[in-house]
Design an enzyme around this catalytic site. Structure first.
Site, PDB file in Angstrom:
ATOM      1  N   HIS A 273      -0.474   1.383   7.477  1.00  0.00           N
ATOM      2  CA  HIS A 273      -0.041   1.724   6.109  1.00  0.00           C
ATOM      3  C   HIS A 273       1.334   2.406   6.100  1.00  0.00           C
ATOM      4  O   HIS A 273       1.592   3.287   5.288  1.00  0.00           O
ATOM      5  CB  HIS A 273      -1.094   2.565   5.369  1.00  0.00           C
TER       6      HIS A 273
ATOM      7  N   GLU B  78      -8.217  -6.436  -1.823  1.00  0.00           N
ATOM      8  CA  GLU B  78      -9.026  -5.687  -0.843  1.00  0.00           C
ATOM      9  C   GLU B  78      -8.626  -4.219  -0.826  1.00  0.00           C
ATOM     10  O   GLU B  78      -9.463  -3.330  -0.726  1.00  0.00           O
ATOM     11  CB  GLU B  78      -8.852  -6.302   0.559  1.00  0.00           C
TER      12      GLU B  78
HETATM   13 ZN   LIG Z   1      -6.607  -4.376   5.605  1.00  0.00          ZN
END
Ligand SMILES: [Zn+2]
Length: 345
Positions: free
Chosen positions: A320, A209
């Protein structure tokens, strides 16, 4: 809540194209919850609970297994490892990180740092510079022997444990192991509560993804869902330095109904139905739009002749990075909403 499962999911290494360890963990958990558990050609784990009748409504959840990371691109004669990023790292978060280099013969602890000089001897200009992700390297502490142990293509993840901080949970890879957790725990809730459903439910734990919603495309093409639900993290910028209008979600304010991002626009009727189910069950929710980015919902929406699609998301601070943060009440709200929606079909 099953925090032990979330901890194991987050701490298991798995970057795009190298999700096999996460897949094995999920497959073991899924065996007792689904009628069929299969792996497709790209490596996504496709878990199906059969529906009733000739041609049941097909509902599909996509929960991506990959976390952002790196692939080894070169090992120097001195044993320094250069890497190629897989997924969107902010290089400002990559200085002085503990990492794990994952090889078929075992995992090696390492240190990631940027090329260049320490502060004592860096110029003013050096100190202002933010390197590209490709300007970081890994030191395994093994010297030239690293060349014998690490191959080009071996994968690298950040090495940080999951920690609980009151109602908050902090870990690397909450994006998107929270969705792997939700895909299992929403179904476990249905099973534990003895709730049946008429629809055919597919929970696809997808690959790749983070490099462009790739795995979800092939699973969605095979399943051809009527309703596609991407399950993922989204931003929670309810922190200093971000204007209120840009916060996307607020931590602890409920599960997110994800209406738009750079890859798709949610179906109006499906959004209304999710909102009605949340209200009927007293589940806190927030409507949310992400200015950019993308998620697996787009792949489900556009597969074959198309599907009604929405994103079900959990707001995440510091996304992230190695200290992604969620609120467990948002996670439980997401689980309860997914279970209630499936139970209504
Ligand atoms: Zn994600």
């Amino acid at each position: 809540m099953n925090i032990d499962l979330l901890k194991r999911l987050c701490e298991t290494p798995g970057v795009p194209g190298h999700e096999h360890r996460v897949r094995d963990l999920i497959a073991a958990e899924a065996a007792s919850l689904f009628d069929r558990v299969e792996t497709d050609a790209m490596g996504s784990l496709v878990c199906t609970r059969d529906g009733e009748g000739e041609d049941p409504e097909r509902i599909m959840l996509a929960c991506h297994m990959d976390e952002i990371g790196f692939l080894v691109s070169h090992v120097t004669d001195k044993g320094f490892i250069h890497v190629s990023p897989v997924g969107g790292f902010d290089p400002r978060n990559l200085f002085s990180r503990r990492v794990l280099v994952c090889t078929p013969n075992g995992d090696l602890k390492g240190i990631m740092n940027a090329e260049g000089k320490p502060v004592h001897i860096a110029s003013v200009e050096d100190r202002k510079k933010v390197p590209e992700p490709t300007e970081f390297f890994i030191d395994l502490g093994l010297g030239a022997a690293a060349k014998e142990k690490v191959r080009v293509g071996d994968f690298v993840v950040m090495d940080e444990p999951l920690v609980e901080m009151g109602e908050r949970i902090v870990s690397k890879a909450l994006d998107n192991r929270i969705a792997c957790w939700l895909g299992l725990e929403a179904v476990r809730k249905l099973v534990d509560d003895g709730v049946s459903h008429k629809c055919q439910l597919t929970v696809a734990f997808t690959v790749q993804e983070e490099v462009g919603l790739r795995g979800a495309k092939t699973v969605a093409y095979a399943v051809k869902p009527h309703i596609g639900i991407g399950v993922d993290t989204t931003l929670a910028c309810d922190t200093p330095g971000v204007p209120e209008k840009d916060r996307t979600t607020e931590l602890g304010a409920g599960v997110g109904l994800h209406l738009k991002d750079g890859s798709f626009i949610a179906d109006r009727d499906l959004t209304d139905e999710f909102e009605a189910v949340a209200k009927a069950n007293g589940i806190p929710f927030q409507r949310t739009i992400l200015a950019g980015g993308g998620m697996d919902s787009a792949s489900l929406q556009q597969a074959a002749t198309g599907a009604k699609a929405i994103g079900i998301v959990v707001g995440t601070r510091y996304i992230h990075t190695v200290c992604e943060m969620i609120d467990r009440r948002d996670l439980l709200a997401a689980r309860d909403l997914l279970a209630a929606f499936v139970a209504a079909h």
